[in-house]
Each structure stands twice: as structure tokens, then as C-alpha cells.
Design a protein around this motif. Sequence first.
Motif, PDB file in Angstrom:
ATOM      1  N   ASP A  73       0.909  -1.045   0.173  1.00  0.00           N
ATOM      2  CA  ASP A  73       0.123  -0.244  -0.201  1.00  0.00           C
ATOM      3  C   ASP A  73       0.794   1.227  -0.136  1.00  0.00           C
ATOM      4  O   ASP A  73       1.457   1.762   1.159  1.00  0.00           O
ATOM      5  N   LYS A  76       0.284   4.094   2.445  1.00  0.00           N
ATOM      6  CA  LYS A  76       0.623   3.835   3.754  1.00  0.00           C
ATOM      7  C   LYS A  76       2.082   3.597   3.875  1.00  0.00           C
ATOM      8  O   LYS A  76       2.366   3.256   4.999  1.00  0.00           O
ATOM      9  N   THR A  78       3.714   0.934   3.324  1.00  0.00           N
ATOM     10  CA  THR A  78       3.747  -0.346   3.965  1.00  0.00           C
ATOM     11  C   THR A  78       3.861  -1.464   3.038  1.00  0.00           C
ATOM     12  O   THR A  78       2.894  -1.403   1.932  1.00  0.00           O
TER      13      THR A  78
END
Length: 120
Positions: A73, A76, A78
Motif C-alpha cells: 500500500d 501507507k 507499507t
Amino acid sequence: QVQLVESGGGLVQAGDSLRLSCVDSGRTLISYHMGWFRRPPGKGRELVAGISSSGDRTYYRDSVKGRFTISRDNAKNTVYLQMNTLKPEDTAVYYCAASAVSHQFGYGNWGQGTQVTVSS
């Protein structure tokens, strides 16, 4: 510069699932191909899964195909590793890493690692 921190490891039983997360506090993850590695006890580090910077290409080592899923993601900062149907041989310290070259090689900028232990 990418600064990686892994989390999500733990002690589970064979057949259980875990999801590992790797956050880039440097907020540059979108620029890199990302990978998850592991170092089993007494063995060398091995590439488990890799994902391209855009997320459109993935790589898995044979022993985890169909059980593990790598995803990212970028909003994010991440990258994740979903691990299903865990086996005792999956026991290892898991690391995430970044590559400016490819989702299959050229990795550096390692995180500190998170321990995954699978009991039989």
C-alpha cells in the motif's frame, strides 16, 4: 532514504496464519521494489517474495507459492506478507528490504527483522 521497520511476527501453530507488515518511516517506499526475506535457524538468508514498485509483478520462492501473498500500500508506505497454512519449516527471522533494481534481486536497506516461530 528508506527506513524499514517490520512487525507482526510471533509464535503460532502449524496451519495458522500471520500477516507481517513493513513500514517505511522515510516515506520513500513508492520508489522501490520490495521484498521479504527470511533467515531460518542455522541457514542463510533467502528471498521469500518480491513485489515491483507499482505492484504489478510478484515473485515467490517455490516453497511458499499458494500459501504466502505479498502486497503493498504505497499510500501507507507499507508492504505486507500474508502467510497462511504455516509450517514448522517457515520458522525464521523475517526481514523486509528494498531494491532500486528489481523485485527479484539487488536488495539492501534491511529492516531489523521479526521472528516467526511455527510449532508442530
